[in-house]
Design an enzyme around this catalytic site. Structure first.
Site, PDB file in Angstrom:
ATOM      1  N   GLY A 239      -1.254  -3.572   6.473  1.00 54.57           N
ATOM      2  CA  GLY A 239      -1.558  -2.334   5.753  1.00 54.57           C
ATOM      3  C   GLY A 239      -2.492  -1.362   6.424  1.00 54.57           C
ATOM      4  O   GLY A 239      -2.625  -0.222   5.966  1.00 54.57           O
ATOM      5  N   GLU A 273      -1.161  -9.791   8.616  1.00 57.15           N
ATOM      6  CA  GLU A 273       0.240  -9.408   8.842  1.00 57.15           C
ATOM      7  C   GLU A 273       0.326  -7.930   9.257  1.00 57.15           C
ATOM      8  O   GLU A 273       1.003  -7.135   8.606  1.00 57.15           O
ATOM      9  CB  GLU A 273       1.051  -9.633   7.559  1.00 57.15           C
ATOM     10  CG  GLU A 273       0.995 -11.053   7.014  1.00 57.15           C
ATOM     11  CD  GLU A 273       1.621 -11.181   5.624  1.00 57.15           C
ATOM     12  OE1 GLU A 273       2.023 -10.147   5.033  1.00 57.15           O
ATOM     13  OE2 GLU A 273       1.701 -12.309   5.129  1.00 57.15           O
ATOM     14  N   GLY A 275       1.504  -4.566  10.919  1.00 59.94           N
ATOM     15  CA  GLY A 275       2.743  -4.034  11.479  1.00 59.94           C
ATOM     16  C   GLY A 275       2.440  -2.726  12.181  1.00 59.94           C
ATOM     17  O   GLY A 275       2.265  -2.651  13.393  1.00 59.94           O
ATOM     18  N   ARG A 276       2.316  -1.658  11.353  1.00 63.58           N
ATOM     19  CA  ARG A 276       2.151  -0.307  11.870  1.00 63.58           C
ATOM     20  C   ARG A 276       1.009  -0.173  12.884  1.00 63.58           C
ATOM     21  O   ARG A 276       1.170   0.497  13.896  1.00 63.58           O
ATOM     22  CB  ARG A 276       1.870   0.612  10.678  1.00 63.58           C
ATOM     23  CG  ARG A 276       1.857   2.064  11.024  1.00 63.58           C
ATOM     24  CD  ARG A 276       1.397   2.906   9.839  1.00 63.58           C
ATOM     25  NE  ARG A 276       1.864   2.479   8.570  1.00 63.58           N
ATOM     26  CZ  ARG A 276       2.924   2.983   7.912  1.00 63.58           C
ATOM     27  NH1 ARG A 276       3.616   3.957   8.452  1.00 63.58           N
ATOM     28  NH2 ARG A 276       3.260   2.509   6.731  1.00 63.58           N
ATOM     29  N   ARG A 312      11.445   8.505   8.186  1.00 65.28           N
ATOM     30  CA  ARG A 312      10.137   8.641   7.520  1.00 65.28           C
ATOM     31  C   ARG A 312       9.850  10.058   6.988  1.00 65.28           C
ATOM     32  O   ARG A 312       9.395  10.193   5.858  1.00 65.28           O
ATOM     33  CB  ARG A 312       9.005   8.166   8.436  1.00 65.28           C
ATOM     34  CG  ARG A 312       9.174   6.719   8.912  1.00 65.28           C
ATOM     35  CD  ARG A 312       7.909   6.156   9.547  1.00 65.28           C
ATOM     36  NE  ARG A 312       6.892   5.946   8.546  1.00 65.28           N
ATOM     37  CZ  ARG A 312       5.856   6.730   8.371  1.00 65.28           C
ATOM     38  NH1 ARG A 312       5.673   7.771   9.144  1.00 65.28           N
ATOM     39  NH2 ARG A 312       4.992   6.473   7.424  1.00 65.28           N
ATOM     40  N   CYS A 342      24.392  15.905   7.729  1.00 56.82           N
ATOM     41  CA  CYS A 342      24.829  16.879   6.725  1.00 56.82           C
ATOM     42  C   CYS A 342      24.059  16.732   5.420  1.00 56.82           C
ATOM     43  O   CYS A 342      24.628  16.401   4.371  1.00 56.82           O
ATOM     44  CB  CYS A 342      26.319  16.740   6.510  1.00 56.82           C
ATOM     45  SG  CYS A 342      27.169  17.073   8.047  1.00 56.82           S
ATOM     46  N   TYR A 371       8.496   1.457  11.901  1.00 56.23           N
ATOM     47  CA  TYR A 371       9.436   1.901  10.868  1.00 56.23           C
ATOM     48  C   TYR A 371      10.278   3.085  11.362  1.00 56.23           C
ATOM     49  O   TYR A 371      10.637   3.964  10.584  1.00 56.23           O
ATOM     50  CB  TYR A 371       8.687   2.244   9.571  1.00 56.23           C
ATOM     51  CG  TYR A 371       7.795   1.104   9.114  1.00 56.23           C
ATOM     52  CD1 TYR A 371       8.352  -0.066   8.612  1.00 56.23           C
ATOM     53  CD2 TYR A 371       6.400   1.160   9.236  1.00 56.23           C
ATOM     54  CE1 TYR A 371       7.545  -1.135   8.228  1.00 56.23           C
ATOM     55  CE2 TYR A 371       5.595   0.098   8.857  1.00 56.23           C
ATOM     56  CZ  TYR A 371       6.181  -1.032   8.350  1.00 56.23           C
ATOM     57  OH  TYR A 371       5.383  -2.096   7.972  1.00 56.23           O
TER      58      TYR A 371
HETATM   59  N1  LLP Z   1       3.100  -7.780   4.996  1.00 53.65           N
HETATM   60  C1  LLP Z   1       3.929  -7.479   3.991  1.00 53.65           C
HETATM   61  C2  LLP Z   1       4.198  -8.481   2.971  1.00 53.65           C
HETATM   62  C3  LLP Z   1       4.526  -6.202   3.920  1.00 53.65           C
HETATM   63  O1  LLP Z   1       5.344  -5.914   2.913  1.00 53.65           O
HETATM   64  C4  LLP Z   1       4.249  -5.246   4.926  1.00 53.65           C
HETATM   65  C5  LLP Z   1       4.851  -3.909   4.883  1.00 53.65           C
HETATM   66  C6  LLP Z   1       3.394  -5.614   5.978  1.00 53.65           C
HETATM   67  C7  LLP Z   1       2.820  -6.890   5.975  1.00 53.65           C
HETATM   68  C8  LLP Z   1       3.061  -4.686   7.110  1.00 53.65           C
HETATM   69  O2  LLP Z   1       2.411  -3.554   6.679  1.00 53.65           O
HETATM   70  P1  LLP Z   1       1.793  -2.521   7.728  1.00 53.65           P
HETATM   71  O3  LLP Z   1       0.699  -3.231   8.471  1.00 53.65           O
HETATM   72  O4  LLP Z   1       2.874  -2.121   8.647  1.00 53.65           O
HETATM   73  O5  LLP Z   1       1.294  -1.423   6.902  1.00 53.65           O
HETATM   74  N2  LLP Z   1       8.577   1.926   5.696  1.00 53.65           N
HETATM   75  C9  LLP Z   1       7.234   2.324   5.341  1.00 53.65           C
HETATM   76  C10 LLP Z   1       6.269   1.162   5.355  1.00 53.65           C
HETATM   77  C11 LLP Z   1       6.709   0.022   4.478  1.00 53.65           C
HETATM   78  C12 LLP Z   1       5.782  -1.158   4.537  1.00 53.65           C
HETATM   79  C13 LLP Z   1       6.387  -2.331   3.858  1.00 53.65           C
HETATM   80  N3  LLP Z   1       5.608  -3.518   3.933  1.00 53.65           N
HETATM   81  C14 LLP Z   1       6.795   3.459   6.260  1.00 53.65           C
HETATM   82  O6  LLP Z   1       7.578   3.883   7.111  1.00 53.65           O
HETATM   83  O7  LLP Z   1       5.686   3.965   6.118  1.00 53.65           O
END
Ligand code: LLP
Length: 416
Positions: A239, A273, A275-276, A312, A342, A371
């Protein structure tokens, strides 16, 4: 921090001119920087070096095998949310002992696969899922290590589509039901309770919601401990946000400081966890200007990347910085950068001020590593872009551009 910088008036990925990659691979193309990915992983992981922890990269942010293998080589595990992601992680050489499995809708088949691989733990999101995993573990003669994903009901103050830890969201088990669910899990013979988990949302720009969630989990852990239930893993999800425009999200070290302060006295292994924060700014999407078009109210820049390549902006109204690959001293214009799809919702930027661009020129859509490709589609029968990993002065195509044959590979015309 990232390794996409101008040198002598041209945009480079590390040591490689973006134009050289485009000449070879075409557009649209996703370009990632290995040095940036490595740096981000090491900074995040290193911020927690004072305590036992495991950084489980969230595969959904960018699922390319090369990226998973890179984080694996740096000591990372992964957070998966499907059988497909499990398959990718294993293909990339991630050890099952470093895989955690989240998500509200795990199917029987996916559960069986994860049990057969003997992954580190399932993050369970409902009582019914707990029962399903228990039954499958029994049927396969396995023991499932589990954490309950608790919904701490805190507001992460992010886009509503990516807020996950509020009571109204579909995720996790309510704090006041958690104790009963833990007691129930403890009675199930093929279930081993090992952890507690939460994930409150994505693109958070403040540490406070993380701290609030951790405080609630701590109280719960203490109540569980009093009942003789002790957990070994505390999974705080992902997050942490990144700067897309003028946001100032906490640096991972600041995030770690806030978490570690709250950990005081708790002895368990932390799982994250992210990601981004690992991949977002490590990738760009390069697109070519096809046409420009002026109406009485708008200047449109029509490019060869659309919402199918990067959804996005269309889906969340997300801001991605756009800059020319070769910047010229020209007058500025306020433009909408739009794709070929389109739909009027197909845009990469709206009301954006850019130096005037001409057809044939290249634009870089920044912060597209998370993403981006992973949410791409074939809408309008557009083959998905190539992906390239730059590594110093070399680069590797880590996913070929899809072909038109790829578009129809699984389709069949029945007798007419
Ligand atoms: N763990 C779980 C259980 C999650 O559902 C997610 C993201 C993460 C970790 C990783 O979160 P991060 O560190 O990346 O914030 N498509 C959206 C973001 C969706 C996130 C979904 N869950 C976007 O493009 O902003």
């Amino acid at each position: 921090m990232h390794h996409f910088q101008y040198r002598q008036g041209r945009l480079y990925g590390e040591e490689v001119p973006v134009e050289a990659i485009v000449k070879d691979v075409g557009t649209p193309v996703y370009i990632y920087s290995r040095a940036t990915l490595t740096h981000h992983f090491q900074v995040f992981d290193g911020a927690f070096s004072s305590i036992p922890h495991l950084t489980c990269y969230s595969v959904k942010a960018n699922s390319n095998l090369a990226i998973l293998a890179l984080f694996g080589s740096l000591g990372g595990g992964v957070d998966i949310v499907s059988g497909g992601e499990l398959f990718r992680a294993r293909r990339a050489g991630i050890a099952p002992a470093k895989i955690v499995y989240s998500g509200v809708g795990k199917t029987r088949e996916e559960i069986d696969d994860a049990l057969s691989e003997d992954i580190l733990m399932f993050n369970i999101e409902s009582r019914q899922e707990l029962e399903a995993i228990s039954q499958r573990a029994q049927a396969l003669g396995r023991t499932a290590r589990i954490a309950l994903r608790v919904n701490p009901d805190v507001d992460p103050k992010t886009h509503p589509y990516i807020a996950t830890g509020m009571e109204k969201n579909k995720f996790g088990i309510r704090v006041d039901e958690a104790i009963e669910s833990y007691r129930y899990a403890m009675r199930l013979p093929h279930i081993k309770v090992v952890g507690i988990d939460c994930h409150i949302g994505s693109q958070l720009t403040d540490t406070q919601p993380f701290v609030d969630a951790l405080k609630r989990l701590r109280i719960l852990m203490e109540r569980l401990y009093a009942l003789g239930i002790s957990v070994q893993y505390l999974d705080l999800g992902g997050g942490l946000g990144i700067p897309y425009a003028d946001e100032e999200p906490p640096h991972p070290v600041e995030y770690a400081k806030a978490i570690l302060k709250e950990m005081n006295g708790l002895s368990c292994t932390l799982i994250f966890e992210p990601g981004r924060v690992l991949v977002g700014n490590a990738g760009i999407l390069v697109t070519r200007v096809l046409y420009t078009k002026t109406t009485p109210t708008k200047h449109f820049i029509i490019v060869d990347a659309g919402m199918n390549d990067l959804i996005r902006p269309s889906l969340y109204g997300a801001y991605h910085h756009i800059q020319p690959v070769v910047p010229y001293e020209r007058d500025e214009e306020t433009v909408d950068v739009v794709g070929p799809i389109c739909e009027s919702g197909d845009f990469l930027a709206r009301q954006r001020t850019l130096p005037r661009v001409e057809p044939g020129e290249l634009l870089a859509v920044m912060s597209a590593g998370a993403y981006g490709f992973s949410m791409s589609s074939n809408y309008n029968s557009r083959p998905r872009p190539a992906e390239v990993l730059v590594d110093g002065s070399t680069y590797h195509v880590i996913r070929h551009r899809e072909t038109r044959e790829d578009l129809v590979r699984l389709e069949k015309i029945p007798p007419m």
